[in-house]
Write a protein that holds these residues in place. Structure first.
Motif, mmCIF file in Angstrom:
data_model
loop_
_atom_site.group_PDB
_atom_site.id
_atom_site.type_symbol
_atom_site.label_atom_id
_atom_site.label_comp_id
_atom_site.label_asym_id
_atom_site.label_seq_id
_atom_site.Cartn_x
_atom_site.Cartn_y
_atom_site.Cartn_z
ATOM 1 N N ARG A 46 0.840 -1.211 0.000
ATOM 2 C CA ARG A 46 0.000 0.000 0.000
ATOM 3 C C ARG A 46 0.872 1.256 0.000
ATOM 4 O O ARG A 46 0.498 2.276 -0.563
ATOM 5 N N ALA A 49 2.181 1.658 -3.505
ATOM 6 C CA ALA A 49 1.128 2.113 -4.413
ATOM 7 C C ALA A 49 0.764 3.575 -4.183
ATOM 8 O O ALA A 49 0.029 4.155 -4.968
ATOM 9 N N LEU A 51 -0.862 4.716 -1.469
ATOM 10 C CA LEU A 51 -2.056 4.904 -0.637
ATOM 11 C C LEU A 51 -1.689 5.430 0.740
ATOM 12 O O LEU A 51 -2.475 6.113 1.379
ATOM 13 N N VAL A 52 -0.490 5.080 1.195
ATOM 14 C CA VAL A 52 -0.002 5.529 2.502
ATOM 15 C C VAL A 52 1.370 6.142 2.284
ATOM 16 O O VAL A 52 2.214 5.534 1.629
ATOM 17 N N PRO A 53 1.617 7.345 2.808
ATOM 18 C CA PRO A 53 2.963 7.900 2.661
ATOM 19 C C PRO A 53 3.959 7.123 3.530
ATOM 20 O O PRO A 53 3.565 6.623 4.590
ATOM 21 N N ASP A 64 2.251 8.151 -10.925
ATOM 22 C CA ASP A 64 1.248 7.485 -11.768
ATOM 23 C C ASP A 64 1.834 6.319 -12.565
ATOM 24 O O ASP A 64 1.487 6.113 -13.726
ATOM 25 N N TYR A 68 -2.249 -0.879 -8.179
ATOM 26 C CA TYR A 68 -2.348 -1.722 -6.991
ATOM 27 C C TYR A 68 -3.507 -2.691 -7.139
ATOM 28 O O TYR A 68 -4.566 -2.337 -7.679
ATOM 29 N N ALA A 69 -3.327 -3.926 -6.723
ATOM 30 C CA ALA A 69 -4.427 -4.882 -6.655
ATOM 31 C C ALA A 69 -4.365 -5.567 -5.306
ATOM 32 O O ALA A 69 -3.391 -6.254 -5.007
ATOM 33 N N GLY A 70 -5.348 -5.326 -4.476
ATOM 34 C CA GLY A 70 -5.333 -5.819 -3.111
ATOM 35 C C GLY A 70 -6.175 -7.072 -2.941
ATOM 36 O O GLY A 70 -6.505 -7.764 -3.899
ATOM 37 N N ALA A 72 -9.284 -7.192 -2.000
ATOM 38 C CA ALA A 72 -10.596 -6.977 -2.616
ATOM 39 C C ALA A 72 -10.383 -6.608 -4.080
ATOM 40 O O ALA A 72 -9.444 -5.898 -4.426
ATOM 41 N N GLY A 74 -12.414 -4.925 -6.097
ATOM 42 C CA GLY A 74 -12.985 -3.672 -6.565
ATOM 43 C C GLY A 74 -14.008 -3.847 -7.663
ATOM 44 O O GLY A 74 -14.117 -3.010 -8.563
ATOM 45 N N TYR A 92 -8.605 4.927 -16.773
ATOM 46 C CA TYR A 92 -7.185 5.025 -17.105
ATOM 47 C C TYR A 92 -6.963 5.555 -18.520
ATOM 48 O O TYR A 92 -5.822 5.690 -18.960
ATOM 49 N N ARG A 135 -0.261 0.489 -16.816
ATOM 50 C CA ARG A 135 0.777 1.024 -15.933
ATOM 51 C C ARG A 135 1.952 0.053 -15.868
ATOM 52 O O ARG A 135 1.780 -1.155 -16.011
#
Lengths: 211, 218
Positions: A46, A49, A51-53, A64, A68-70, A72, A74, A92, A135
């Motif tokens: 994360r 990707a 999402l978190v610094p 960019d 990310y694919a986690g 879940a 989506g 995209y 990407r």
């Protein structure tokens, strides 16, 4: 496109989970993250990707460039397979979903609403999204969960093709994907010092319980 | 962005999307009032502007927790946050989609309900104008509340408690616009203030809501 992490520390909520992670991921290579449950693979992904610094250290990656694919996928249950993919293709700005549908053998499911897919089919659709994003760097969190053996092999082929085309991937997984010349990074070695900043679940009791 | 708007609208109109629930709630709440207050047209006409506005506001509140919660639960919010769209834009599109699915139908249905409450003739036009100008602010303030509570299990009640106080200026100026029109006074002042509130909310809330989503995704 290269990704370089230098002395990276990652936090989940207020807790620093891993620290001191350094690696360089050149274009065309694949990095496999290993480590026991709770060791911080998801947290690192994360962070990579965006999402978190990062809590500390440096992460050098072109903006960019990471998708990310986690855990879940989506997916929207009421939308069909083709609509789900077309949505991400539009977001995209890539337009075409044909390659993604072919690579994950979704052709026969094209008009089926996502709520009627099996767990493995949902995962295939979730992974197909990677191909419509265009990407370069994939950050994948246990992508093979609920896939059958044949699909795991074809997924490994998709990753290999992606790397051969100059892309790269960071994959957290517990199984052997069989991707040639993939580097392996054991996250367990970078666990943050226990108790620092009140880490509640990464203390010694877990190790004691296992011992 | 257009793709996101179209997706959200498609989801709202398909089965389980919840389109029409807010509208039905609005109809029932306003229909209940004459039963509680009594059928005297004089009494109803006096309270009609307030009832219509409070009804629209509560109906708007009903569907707020769906704005981000569903996307959060199925992982789409993570993926949208890492997509090449600015998060502020995503939040704004979500607010617009919510308004198209709730605020706009409420505005269109309001005159019929005004009839039920024997709202005086001159007020009908201003009822629609005030709802048209005010409900976007309700949707956008709600988007902010939804962004603050995303990720909380059963955050719906907390969301209501956070958002309802923020609705007060819109409610005051909206209901006042209709009341003045009903009494034959000029409703221009509250109508302009209502529009001003909405304009400020529409301009500022996307930044606040996007910041809240970022914090909650960490």
């Amino acid at each position: 496109m290269e990704m370089r992490a230098t002395d990276l520390a990652c936090r989940r909520g207020d807790v620093t989970v891993i620290e001191g992670v350094s690696f360089t991921l050149p274009a065309g290579r694949c990095l496999i993250l290993r480590g026991p449950n709770g060791s911080g693979k998801t947290t690192l992904l994360r962070t990579l990707a965006g999402l978190v610094p990062p809590a500390a250290g440096q992460l050098d990656v072109a903006p960019d460039s990471v998708v990310y694919a986690g855990h879940a996928d989506g997916l929207k249950a009421q939308l069909t397979v083709a609509e789900n993919l077309a949505f991400w293709a539009a977001v995209y700005g890539t337009g075409s979903t044909a390659r993604a549908i072919a690579a994950f053998a979704l052709d026969g499911l094209r008009d089926r609403p996502a709520q009627y897919l099996s767990a493995g089919q949902k995962r295939r659709l979730g992974l197909a999204r990677l191909l419509v994003t265009d990407r370069a760097i994939w950050a994948l969190d246990e992508p093979t969960v609920s896939l059958d053996a044949a699909t795991v092999a074809s997924f490994a082929q998709v990753v290999a093709d992606h790397c051969a085309a100059g892309g790269s991937a960071v994959i957290a997984t517990h199984i052997d994907l069989g991707i040639a010349d993939a580097e392996v990074l054991d996250i367990g070695a970078f666990r943050a010092a226990p108790g620092r900043e009140g880490s509640p679940f990464l203390d010694d009791s877990f190790d004691e319980a296992r011992a | 962005m257009i793709a996101l708007l179209r997706r959200d609208l498609a989801l709202a109109f398909r089965s389980g999307g919840g389109f029409g629930l807010s509208l039905a709630f609005f109809l029932i709440v306003v229909t209940l009032v004459p039963f509680g207050v009594g059928p005297e047209t004089g009494t109803l006409a006096v309270i009609a502007p307030g009832i219509l506005w409070v009804g629209a506001l509560l109906a708007c509140l009903l569907s707020l927790d769906r704005i981000f919660q569903l996307d959060y639960e199925d992982g789409s919010l993570d993926l949208l946050a890492t997509a090449p769209l600015p998060l502020e834009g995503i939040v704004a599109v979500k607010g617009v989609a919510h308004w198209l699915v709730t605020g706009l139908p409420l505005t269109l249905a309001a005159p019929v309900l005004g009839l039920l409450l024997s709202l005086p003739g001159p007020a009908y036009g201003w009822l629609m104008v005030s709802l048209l100008a005010g409900t976007p602010a309700l949707s956008f303030l709600g988007t902010f509340g939804a962004a603050l509570t995303v990720g909380l299990k059963r955050g719906g009640l907390l969301l209501s408690l956070l958002v309802l106080p923020l609705y007060i200026p819109t409610l005051i100026f909206g209901a006042e616009t209709v009341r003045r029109a009903a009494e034959g006074l000029s409703p221009a002042t509250p109508a302009l203030l209502l529009t001003g509130v909405s304009a400020a909310v529409l301009a500022l809330i996307p930044y606040a809501a996007a910041a809240a989503v970022r914090i909650n995704l960490k």
